[in-house]
Design an enzyme around this catalytic site. Structure first.
Site, PDB file in Angstrom:
ATOM      1  N   ASP A 120       0.863  -1.168   0.000  1.00  0.00           N
ATOM      2  CA  ASP A 120       0.000   0.000   0.000  1.00  0.00           C
ATOM      3  C   ASP A 120       0.912   1.234   0.000  1.00  0.00           C
ATOM      4  O   ASP A 120       2.120   1.122   0.254  1.00  0.00           O
ATOM      5  CB  ASP A 120      -0.855  -0.065   1.280  1.00  0.00           C
ATOM      6  CG  ASP A 120      -1.598   1.224   1.537  1.00  0.00           C
ATOM      7  OD1 ASP A 120      -2.320   1.691   0.638  1.00  0.00           O
ATOM      8  OD2 ASP A 120      -1.451   1.788   2.644  1.00  0.00           O
ATOM      9  N   ASP A 156      -0.221   5.104   1.089  1.00  0.00           N
ATOM     10  CA  ASP A 156      -0.444   6.070   2.164  1.00  0.00           C
ATOM     11  C   ASP A 156      -0.315   5.406   3.534  1.00  0.00           C
ATOM     12  O   ASP A 156      -1.001   4.424   3.832  1.00  0.00           O
ATOM     13  CB  ASP A 156      -1.850   6.696   2.051  1.00  0.00           C
ATOM     14  CG  ASP A 156      -1.958   7.671   0.890  1.00  0.00           C
ATOM     15  OD1 ASP A 156      -1.046   8.505   0.718  1.00  0.00           O
ATOM     16  OD2 ASP A 156      -2.954   7.607   0.146  1.00  0.00           O
ATOM     17  N   GLU A 205     -16.167   5.017   6.334  1.00  0.00           N
ATOM     18  CA  GLU A 205     -15.005   4.155   6.069  1.00  0.00           C
ATOM     19  C   GLU A 205     -14.451   3.544   7.360  1.00  0.00           C
ATOM     20  O   GLU A 205     -14.093   2.370   7.398  1.00  0.00           O
ATOM     21  CB  GLU A 205     -13.904   4.974   5.367  1.00  0.00           C
ATOM     22  CG  GLU A 205     -12.653   4.162   5.082  1.00  0.00           C
ATOM     23  CD  GLU A 205     -11.509   4.993   4.462  1.00  0.00           C
ATOM     24  OE1 GLU A 205     -11.691   6.184   4.169  1.00  0.00           O
ATOM     25  OE2 GLU A 205     -10.435   4.409   4.281  1.00  0.00           O
TER      26      GLU A 205
END
Ligand code: MG7
Ligand code: MG
Length: 301
Positions: free
Chosen positions: A49, A51, A97
């Site tokens: 990933d 960020d 989220e």
């Protein structure tokens, strides 16, 4: 030729990081790492990933590095109404989220909605891509300690590194370039800005959001073809969804998942331990992945 090697122990794995390291299934971790060592570098790929995984989760002075979307928003020619709308959407969707009480299915629908609306907002105004490089150049070095060494080790050994981001690919590329780690072995799969007559026109499809971020979206790409037989995978992420990044790899029999946890440690720890093989708590370095790659490498030479 790979040599026979001394079986690694769980204590040795934990000693690879100076941070607190939690492992749910020690036998599994030892097994997978021993398989990775046996398979050598030619079987290895790294999936990461971006960020808060390649970038730090926090700086020594407690500042938080900007995200790839955040960096874009600091470009000077983004119209005010675009910033206001992005901010409005963020305040609606970000709580969804991270809400532990909403089901994945419900979240997925909402996240698709967020990314689609975001693509609509990034449309219809003139934008010069050089602006992204300009803001990236102003940023201090907020990559995790050891990113340079890890990326160079992987590149020198021709190990492919896929940076898989549901953020904004243009900014990911710009930051990697800015810090001299956009090396030939690095491939970035993310959301890239589309242009029409010098104006922004949303994202180039397919949109990658946090719940479709897995190797399924890579099927049919050149990258997939070139690495699909490398089924020894070191995966790194900071969000629970990142643990699924290798889903879809044809015969990914040996995947070692490393999770970086920083926020609400005690609340999140169990779920992180269920999702990732190794959970590193407040580790702002690449010490553990670097040690793993060295170990695999040292068994070959
Ligand atoms: N994220 C997702 N979207 C946006 C956006 O439009 N603006 C900003 N500032 N952030 C966004 O790297 C993936 C992360 O990016 C955030 C559409 C989400 O919180 C997601 O976890
Ligand atoms: Mg992340």
């Amino acid at each position: 030729m790979t040599k026979p090697f001394k079986i690694i122990t769980i204590a040795q794995v934990k000693a690879m990081s100076k941070a607190r390291c939690e492992i749910k299934d020690g036998d599994r971790v030892v097994n997978v790492i021993n398989e990775l060592i046996c398979g050598g570098l030619k079987k290895l790929q790294v999936l990461s990933d971006f960020d808060f995984t390649i970038t730090k989760q926090h700086m020594p002075d407690e500042r938080i590095p900007p995200t790839s979307f955040g960096l874009f928003n600091s470009c000077k020619s983004i119209p005010r109404h675009v910033l206001e709308e992005t901010d409005r959407l963020y305040r609606i969707y970000r709580p969804i989220e991270i809400d532990p009480h909403i089901t994945i299915q419900e979240k997925t629908e909402k996240m698709v909605e967020w990314w689609e609306k975001s693509a609509e907002v990034f449309k219809g105004f003139p934008f010069n891509p050089d602006e992204i490089d300009e803001v990236a150049a102003e940023s201090s070095d907020y990559l995790r300690d050891g990113v340079h060494e890890l990326f160079n080790d992987l590149n020198n050994n021709n190990v492919p590194l896929l940076v898989f981001s549901a953020g904004l690919g243009d900014c990911v590329v710009s930051i990697l370039k800015q810090f001299n780690v956009l090396l030939p072995n690095v491939k970035v799969v993310s959301n890239f800005l589309k242009y029409k007559d010098g104006h922004l026109d949303g994202f180039i499809p397919p949109i990658i959001h946090i719940f479709n971020k897995n190797e399924q979206v890579l099927k049919g790409t050149e990258y997939y073809d070139s690495v699909h037989n490398r089924d020894h995978i070191i995966l790194m992420g900071d969000s629970l969804g990142d643990a699924e990044m290798a889903t879809g790899v044809p015969s990914s029999s040996h995947v070692l998942k490393i999770g970086f946890l920083y926020d609400h440690v005690e609340l999140n720890l169990q779920r992180y331990m269920d999702a990732f093989d190794i959970v590193l708590i407040n580790d702002q370095t690449m010490d553990l992945p670097k040690a793993l790659v060295s170990l695999i490498q040292s068994n070959e030479s």
